[in-house]
Design a protein around this motif. Structure first.
Motif, mmCIF file in Angstrom:
data_model
loop_
_atom_site.group_PDB
_atom_site.id
_atom_site.type_symbol
_atom_site.label_atom_id
_atom_site.label_comp_id
_atom_site.label_asym_id
_atom_site.label_seq_id
_atom_site.Cartn_x
_atom_site.Cartn_y
_atom_site.Cartn_z
ATOM 1 N N LEU A 109 8.605 11.922 -9.265
ATOM 2 C CA LEU A 109 7.870 12.021 -8.012
ATOM 3 C C LEU A 109 8.070 10.766 -7.184
ATOM 4 O O LEU A 109 8.167 9.656 -7.731
ATOM 5 N N ASN A 110 8.138 10.935 -5.870
ATOM 6 C CA ASN A 110 8.072 9.775 -5.005
ATOM 7 C C ASN A 110 6.686 9.158 -5.139
ATOM 8 O O ASN A 110 5.689 9.888 -5.236
ATOM 9 N N PRO A 111 6.578 7.839 -5.146
ATOM 10 C CA PRO A 111 5.263 7.222 -5.338
ATOM 11 C C PRO A 111 4.332 7.524 -4.169
ATOM 12 O O PRO A 111 4.741 7.531 -3.014
ATOM 13 N N PHE A 112 3.087 7.811 -4.486
ATOM 14 C CA PHE A 112 2.063 8.012 -3.476
ATOM 15 C C PHE A 112 1.483 6.652 -3.090
ATOM 16 O O PHE A 112 1.634 5.674 -3.823
ATOM 17 N N PRO A 113 0.828 6.560 -1.945
ATOM 18 C CA PRO A 113 0.188 5.297 -1.572
ATOM 19 C C PRO A 113 -0.853 4.879 -2.612
ATOM 20 O O PRO A 113 -1.549 5.721 -3.180
ATOM 21 N N CYS A 127 0.828 -1.199 0.000
ATOM 22 C CA CYS A 127 0.000 0.000 0.000
ATOM 23 C C CYS A 127 0.864 1.251 0.000
ATOM 24 O O CYS A 127 0.501 2.252 -0.583
ATOM 25 N N HIS A 128 2.011 1.208 0.651
ATOM 26 C CA HIS A 128 2.947 2.326 0.652
ATOM 27 C C HIS A 128 4.230 1.867 -0.030
ATOM 28 O O HIS A 128 4.853 0.914 0.407
ATOM 29 N N TRP A 129 4.594 2.563 -1.087
ATOM 30 C CA TRP A 129 5.691 2.124 -1.937
ATOM 31 C C TRP A 129 6.812 3.151 -1.914
ATOM 32 O O TRP A 129 6.580 4.343 -1.791
ATOM 33 N N SER A 130 8.017 2.670 -2.075
ATOM 34 C CA SER A 130 9.160 3.537 -2.333
ATOM 35 C C SER A 130 9.536 3.392 -3.794
ATOM 36 O O SER A 130 9.282 2.354 -4.414
ATOM 37 N N ALA A 131 10.149 4.433 -4.347
ATOM 38 C CA ALA A 131 10.462 4.416 -5.772
ATOM 39 C C ALA A 131 11.271 3.189 -6.143
ATOM 40 O O ALA A 131 12.293 2.893 -5.547
ATOM 41 N N GLY A 153 -3.114 7.100 -13.104
ATOM 42 C CA GLY A 153 -2.610 7.895 -11.990
ATOM 43 C C GLY A 153 -2.396 9.359 -12.289
ATOM 44 O O GLY A 153 -1.856 10.088 -11.454
ATOM 45 N N ALA A 154 -2.836 9.843 -13.442
ATOM 46 C CA ALA A 154 -2.542 11.220 -13.839
ATOM 47 C C ALA A 154 -3.123 12.245 -12.871
ATOM 48 O O ALA A 154 -2.467 13.235 -12.536
ATOM 49 N N THR A 155 -4.364 12.029 -12.407
ATOM 50 C CA THR A 155 -4.970 13.017 -11.520
ATOM 51 C C THR A 155 -4.298 13.015 -10.159
ATOM 52 O O THR A 155 -4.111 14.075 -9.535
ATOM 53 N N ALA A 156 -3.912 11.848 -9.678
ATOM 54 C CA ALA A 156 -3.146 11.782 -8.432
ATOM 55 C C ALA A 156 -1.806 12.494 -8.596
ATOM 56 O O ALA A 156 -1.350 13.211 -7.700
ATOM 57 N N ILE A 157 -1.161 12.299 -9.737
ATOM 58 C CA ILE A 157 0.102 12.988 -10.027
ATOM 59 C C ILE A 157 -0.104 14.498 -10.041
ATOM 60 O O ILE A 157 0.688 15.262 -9.478
ATOM 61 N N ALA A 158 -1.185 14.958 -10.673
ATOM 62 C CA ALA A 158 -1.484 16.389 -10.705
ATOM 63 C C ALA A 158 -1.683 16.937 -9.298
ATOM 64 O O ALA A 158 -1.256 18.056 -8.981
ATOM 65 N N ALA A 159 -2.332 16.141 -8.427
ATOM 66 C CA ALA A 159 -2.557 16.591 -7.055
ATOM 67 C C ALA A 159 -1.239 16.721 -6.295
ATOM 68 O O ALA A 159 -1.032 17.686 -5.549
ATOM 69 N N VAL A 160 -0.335 15.758 -6.487
ATOM 70 C CA VAL A 160 0.982 15.840 -5.845
ATOM 71 C C VAL A 160 1.738 17.061 -6.355
ATOM 72 O O VAL A 160 2.316 17.834 -5.572
ATOM 73 N N MET A 161 1.740 17.261 -7.671
ATOM 74 C CA MET A 161 2.427 18.405 -8.262
ATOM 75 C C MET A 161 1.885 19.734 -7.737
ATOM 76 O O MET A 161 2.616 20.724 -7.667
ATOM 77 N N SER A 162 0.603 19.738 -7.373
ATOM 78 C CA SER A 162 -0.049 20.977 -6.964
ATOM 79 C C SER A 162 -0.065 21.182 -5.454
ATOM 80 O O SER A 162 -0.716 22.105 -4.970
ATOM 81 N N GLY A 163 0.624 20.327 -4.718
ATOM 82 C CA GLY A 163 0.822 20.588 -3.299
ATOM 83 C C GLY A 163 -0.127 19.916 -2.338
ATOM 84 O O GLY A 163 -0.235 20.346 -1.182
#
Length: 271
Positions: free
Chosen positions: A165-169, A37-41, A129-139
């Motif tokens: 980006l570091n991977p999100f859960p 569930c929690h990943w490292s790159a 995962g694009a929207t999750a990536i956008a959320a990470v990029m946007s803070g």
């Protein structure tokens, strides 16, 4: 083109295997995902699966609404665009298409970072995962991506790497109808293509809003099943985007995609 068949089913809202899978899954991830569930790159990616995905997808940042985001997608230059679908060794690769609703959500978040900045965000049915990536990029302070396909989860990790980006859960299970999580914002795109699935989403999202005052944003290009569902009367249009020519061609001529805010009334309707 071999994969046009299953793409057309989702675009037109047919009773397809993906919708049935969302209804069937009860929240139990496959054994290899219990610890993931929690990943490292770079960790926990099966080398053979990684090699297959890298060989049979194309890295692209063109033809969609978010050129800032690089993604591994299935394109006409990929072998399996023309191969027989039954030769693909995993479940149908819905994650390998950047669907219009997800594009609109991602564009909106990138253009309006205040929507996610410092907030916890659940990307439901995350796909590539694009929207999750956008959320990470946007803070966003916390991002969880959810999909029922473990291969989608692996693709998300590769896409995180592409965007430095570091991977999100990532959680691989059907969380619809589960206990409502305490999220500041839930985003979901292209999920209203099957009536039974749409009903389940409607009830669960209402519960999240009622219990935790969660904000909900929905992306959809105007599929009939979405526009005709009763949830549509409780949506407020946030913004509409004209789709790039490539996306129009690959989505049966759909010309735009809309971000909607879901604001259910305090009626007596069952939740």
């Amino acid at each position: 083109m071999a994969f046009r068949g299953w793409k057309r089913l989702l675009l037109l809202g047919g009773q397809n295997t993906f919708a049935k899978a969302w209804r069937r899954r009860r929240g139990v991830p496959s054994p290899c995902w219990k610890r993931c569930c929690h990943w490292s790159a770079g960790e926990s990616l099966d080398p053979e699966v990684r090699a297959f995905l890298e060989e049979n997808t194309e890295v692209t940042s063109s033809g969609h609404l978010t050129p800032e985001i690089r993604l591994r997608l299935l394109t006409p230059r990929c072998r399996f665009w023309r191969e027989k679908p039954d030769l693909w060794p995993y479940g149908d690769p819905f994650w390998a298409i950047y669907w219009p609703g997800g594009q609109a959500l991602s564009r909106y978040i990138l253009d309006n970072p205040r929507v996610v900045k410092g907030r916890s965000v659940l990307d439901l049915g995350s796909g590539c995962g694009a929207t999750a990536i956008a959320a990470v990029m946007s803070g966003a302070s916390q991002v969880l991506a959810n999909d029922i396909d473990p291969i989608a989860g692996m693709a998300m990790l590769l896409n995180c790497e592409l965007n430095h980006l570091n991977p999100f859960p990532i959680t691989i299970k059907n969380i619809i109808n589960s206990e409502a999580g305490n999220w500041d914002l839930i985003v979901l795109g292209d999920m209203f293509y099957d009536e039974q699935l749409a009903d389940g989403l409607h009830r669960w999202l209402r519960k999240c809003i009622r219990m935790h005052q969660t904000e909900v944003l929905i992306g959809d290009p105007g599929r009939h099943q979405f526009l005709s569902h009763r949830i549509h009367s409780q949506l407020h249009k946030v913004i509409e985007y004209s789709l790039p020519e490539y996306t129009r061609k690959e989505n049966n001529g759909l010309t735009s995609s809309i971000v909607w805010s879901y604001q259910p009334s305090n009626s007596s309707e069952n939740c």
